[in-house]
Scaffold this motif. Structure first.
Motif, PDB file in Angstrom:
ATOM      1  N   LEU A 410     -34.564 -23.989  -2.394  1.00  0.00           N
ATOM      2  CA  LEU A 410     -34.545 -25.404  -2.024  1.00  0.00           C
ATOM      3  C   LEU A 410     -35.963 -25.925  -1.825  1.00  0.00           C
ATOM      4  CD1 LEU A 410     -31.575 -25.476   0.516  1.00  0.00           C
ATOM      5  CD2 LEU A 410     -31.707 -26.793  -1.605  1.00  0.00           C
ATOM      6  N   GLN A 415     -37.338 -29.710  -2.102  1.00  0.00           N
ATOM      7  CA  GLN A 415     -36.460 -30.191  -1.024  1.00  0.00           C
ATOM      8  C   GLN A 415     -36.826 -29.479   0.282  1.00  0.00           C
ATOM      9  OE1 GLN A 415     -32.239 -30.423  -2.251  1.00  0.00           O
ATOM     10  NE2 GLN A 415     -32.939 -29.815  -4.286  1.00  0.00           N
ATOM     11  N   ALA A 418     -34.445 -30.000   3.211  1.00  0.00           N
ATOM     12  CA  ALA A 418     -33.208 -29.240   3.044  1.00  0.00           C
ATOM     13  C   ALA A 418     -33.449 -27.756   3.317  1.00  0.00           C
ATOM     14  CB  ALA A 418     -32.658 -29.445   1.631  1.00  0.00           C
ATOM     15  N   HIS A 648     -39.244 -34.194  -7.672  1.00  0.00           N
ATOM     16  CA  HIS A 648     -39.985 -33.097  -7.052  1.00  0.00           C
ATOM     17  C   HIS A 648     -41.300 -33.649  -6.505  1.00  0.00           C
ATOM     18  CE1 HIS A 648     -42.181 -29.330  -6.571  1.00  0.00           C
ATOM     19  NE2 HIS A 648     -41.029 -28.693  -6.685  1.00  0.00           N
TER      20      HIS A 648
END
Length: 831
Positions: A410, A415, A418, A648
């Protein structure tokens, strides 16, 4: 003939229709509806319906039809043949409009010699779960799937008129049941019989301790023969008897713990999966073996990958799975209720072993470098599915590696928040199950602290690492390798908070410790030297950092070789600090040379290779070719979008770099417009307080000023200063830089005296925080002199040294390091 006895148009014989699909999707109901509609419309003279589960049942059905239509003796063994002959069209005879329905054909071989003949006025319709070519070749294949969400909701609304729950609950129930018509029908019957609220029934379904059979109604509706839980058992038994014998069932058991929306082929054909198949293969000739753990060796008759793929084909032929080879990352799909019913047949020990094997298979299929974002997303989804049905098992006897890999994946996918949340949950789980001092709990806390920092909370990461270090020393001791890692990471995040001197001091202390424990040539010792050189540069001594990296590079080559990742990273650092020391052309040349080696060793899409291209483009611009730098960043942006995705952080940062160098090439207004759009995306993806978001705000303000709106730039920097003080604190170097930019743009807006006064206050703080010789301090001195002179002159002159600068765009560099990118990306090595 027509219904009224008129003429019939004779056409070519129509191919038989083969209705195929998973058990429970309503194939029989669809065939019955077709037959009933045709009969009621007067389009048929003869309708024959046969439950065709065995050859004998087909022959019996034909014999009964011969008795009723031809007056044949039911005991005559030739009666079935006579019926098939009667169906054939004959010249001079009145055409007969017939429909023969062969319901629930279980084996293509059962129809050998028993197919109704082709006829221009007759039709044959099969329903079956089998998708063998022997059934479908040359015939009209009619696939039947589950309901759409709208169809499911409409069905439940009609079937449950007395229930008053909102549509959201019925929609959720349909989702829970995978929109399978049979399951929806039986759920509606259960709810009607028991008057249970839909919310309670959904909780019953979600309870992992409840078997699916416990959610079936006492009496099945609509003449249904089997409850949902038993619907697929016969198909599984038949599939398990086909070559490769005994593999279909255990392979389906593995798939039952993974994502129903798609399992990569590589997971179910991995060494771990094949070891499981070897141990659990069942047939009279191949008894079940004693289970073994993947990686410890398997029996001599290990299932080859070819047989595993053949077993997938068998499951597909029985409609127990969908297998799409041209989408390998989501090749295998299994209905979630098939999964549930399969899991319900396992003993607790079998469930635990199968779940951990699924975790082993996912870990094995996970590439070390996630260059394929679609595969990485699929593997994370499969881990989530596995965790949802067997999380407890993944902590026995210790935390499974797949849980760590998912969190890191992740973060590597951009992320960070996350990843932080994932590891926060994992810390709670490991603490509860393994205890607060278990090595896996400590390792999980390390990961949580890291991604807390990567998500933008450097202060929180520093505090977390300080607490973790105390526990590591208490539990593992000062010389344990994991203690070294925590000390290294604590130093790093202190530096990210703006305390480069403190980071350098902590790293220097760690280096002495590493030399004592590991020796001067250990890779971790060399990595610590690299980190120390980096912090020397961040303290303002770029030339000293470059010299330290030059010496370190010789040692890296001698100890590790020219192509080792740490050696390549050291070359990256050396080039970077040479550029920071003023040799932009030399840095560009070094990065061009390094790029060739990284492409050769790591590949064109490796994150370090993409970072290298970023740094090369940067120094191409610093060497005077702003247009060339912009073109290089435009090319890099296309590749990062393709490899990493549009959201990203590295992709977002590349957009910022492209905008900045286009501004440097002369399009200040275009740069400001690009940063305005980018800032919205940064806020949406990363949040308002993330370092990258604050950097985008800085650069938007600066390019607005460069485009001619000095007052607007000053107002924007004033707003940014509040955020920087709140997020980073008053003494962080970036907070101090923002004060300088605010002062300069106030001066550009006409308040030279105010700019001079602001720089006087700023200089005192620069000296206190950074020292008298730090480059930022020297720049502040220069700007103070410039604005004092401007306040005394009628027409201030532009000083290049005092020009309000753009803050570098932030980017994640090699080695998972958050760095500044209009400065080149640099990496921190982890010990």
């Amino acid at each position: 003939m027509s219904a009224d006895g008129g003429a019939v148009l004779v056409t070519q014989p129509a191919p038989a229709g083969v209705v195929v699909g998973l058990g429970g999707v309503g194939k029989t109901q669809l065939a019955a509806h077709y037959a009933r509609t045709a009969w009621q419309a007067g389009n048929l003279d003869v309708l024959v319906w046969i439950t065709a589960t065995t050859p004998q049942s087909i022959i019996t059905g034909y014999t009964q039809a011969a008795a009723e239509l031809l007056g044949a003796d039911p005991a005559d063994p030739q009666a079935a043949t006579a019926f098939l002959a009667w169906l054939e069209p004959k010249a001079g005879q009145r055409p007969c409009r017939w429909l023969v329905v062969l319901d629930d054909v279980t084996d293509p071989a059962d129809l050998n010699g028993l197919w109704p003949p082709p006829s221009p006025t007759g039709r044959t319709l099969l329903t079956t779960r089998r998708q063998d070519a022997a059934l479908t070749t040359g015939r009209h294949r009619i696939p039947v799937g589950v309901f759409t969400p709208a169809e499911s909701l409409a069905y439940l609304t009609r079937a449950l008129p007395a229930h008053t729950e909102p549509d959201g609950q019925l929609t959720g129930l349909a989702h829970d049941l995978g929109h399978l018509p049979l399951a929806l029908s039986q759920a509606a019957a259960y709810l009607s019989d028991t008057s249970m609220p839909v919310t309670d029934y959904r909780q019953l379904l979600a309870d992992r301790t409840t078997a699916l059979r416990d959610a079936a109604p006492p009496a099945l509706p609509d003449g249904q023969a089997l409850a949902v839980a038993a619907t697929w058992s016969l198909s599984i038994e038949h599939a398990d008897r086909l070559p490769p014998v005994g593999l279909a069932r255990p392979l389906l058991q593995l798939a039952a713990f993974l994502d129903p929306n798609g399992v990569p082929d590589t997971v179910l054909t991995s060494t771990s999966a094949r070891a499981y198949l070897t141990c659990h293969r069942t047939s009279p000739d191949t008894p079940a073996r004693i289970p073994v753990s993947p990686g410890t060796g398997t029996s001599e008759q290990e299932v080859p990958g070819r047989d595993a793929r053949m077993a997938l084909s068998v499951l597909r032929r029985f409609s127990l799975i969908e297998h799409t080879a041209d989408t390998p990352h989501s090749a295998v799909r299994v209905h979630q209720l098939v999964q549930r019913s399969v899991r319900d047949t396992l003993t607790p020990d079998q469930r635990n072993q199968t779940a951990r094997t699924a975790a082993d298979a996912l870990t094995e299929a996970w590439p070390k470098i996630e260059s394929d974002t679609v595969l990485a997303q699929a593997l994370r989804a499969n881990t989530t599915a596995l965790t949802s049905c067997a999380e407890d098992t993944l902590y026995e006897p210790a935390t499974h590696a797949v849980l760590y890999r998912t969190g890191i994946s992740l973060g590597e996918a951009g992320q960070a928040a996350a990843a932080r949340d994932h590891f926060s949950h994992l810390v709670g789980a490991t603490t509860l199950r393994l205890g607060p001092d278990h090595p896996h709990t400590l390792a999980t806390r390390n990961n949580l602290a890291r991604w807390q920092g990567e998500a933008g909370d450097a202060a929180g990461a520093t505090t977390a690492y300080a607490d973790l270090l105390s526990d590591h020393i208490r539990v593992l001791g000062t010389d344990h390798p994991h203690t070294h890692i925590v000390r290294n990471n604590l130093a790093y995040w202190r530096g990210e908070m703006g305390d480069a001197a403190g980071a350098a001091a902590a790293t220097a202390d760690l280096q002495q410790h590493m030399v004592r424990v590991l020796g001067t040539n250990h890779p971790d010792t060399l990595s610590t030297r690299s980190n120390l050189a980096r912090w020397q540069g961040e303290m303002g001594d770029a030339a000293g950092a470059a010299a330290a990296f030059a010496v370190l590079l010789d040692d890296m080559v001698r100890v590790l070789g020219t192509d080792h990742p740490l050696t390549l990273n050291t070359r990256n650092q050396l080039a970077s600090w040479r550029g920071e020391a003023g040799d932009a052309a030399g840095a560009a040349a070094a990065y061009a040379d390094l790029l060739q080696d990284r492409r050769r060793v790591l590949g064109t899409e490796h994150p370090d290779t993409l970072t290298n291209r970023n740094n090369l483009a940067h120094y191409q611009g610093e060497s005077g070719d702003a247009a060339g730098a912009a073109a290089a960043f435009a090319d890099l942006l296309q590749d990062r979008r393709r490899v990493l995705g549009t959201e990203h952080p590295d992709t977002l940062t590349t957009r910022g770099n492209l905008a900045s160098w286009r501004g440097e090439a002369g399009d200040a207004a275009g740069a400001a417009a690009a940063f305005a759009v980018l800032l919205d995306d940064m806020v949406r993806v990363l949040g308002t307080d993330h370092p990258y978001t604050l950097t985008a705000k800085n650069n938007l303000a600066a390019w607005r000023g460069e485009a001619g709106d000095a007052a607007g730039a000053a107002a924007a920097f004033a707003d940014l200063l509040q955020d920087r003080r709140r997020v980073l604190g008053p003494d962080h170097p970036l907070t101090l830089t923002t004060r300088g930019n605010l002062a300069s743009w106030r001066g550009e807006a006409g308040d030279a005296a105010g700019a001079a006064a602001a720089y006087a206050h700023l200089l005192d703080d620069m000296v206190r925080v950074l020292g008298t010789d730090h480059p930022y301090t020297l720049t502040a001195k220069n700007n103070l002199a410039r604005w004092r002179a401007a306040a005394e002159a009628t027409t201030p002159e532009w000083s290049d040294k005092g020009r309000p600068g753009h803050e570098p765009d932030c980017e994640t560099g090699a080695g998972n390091t958050t760095l500044l990118s209009r400065k080149p990306e640099r990496a921190r090595e982890r010990t």
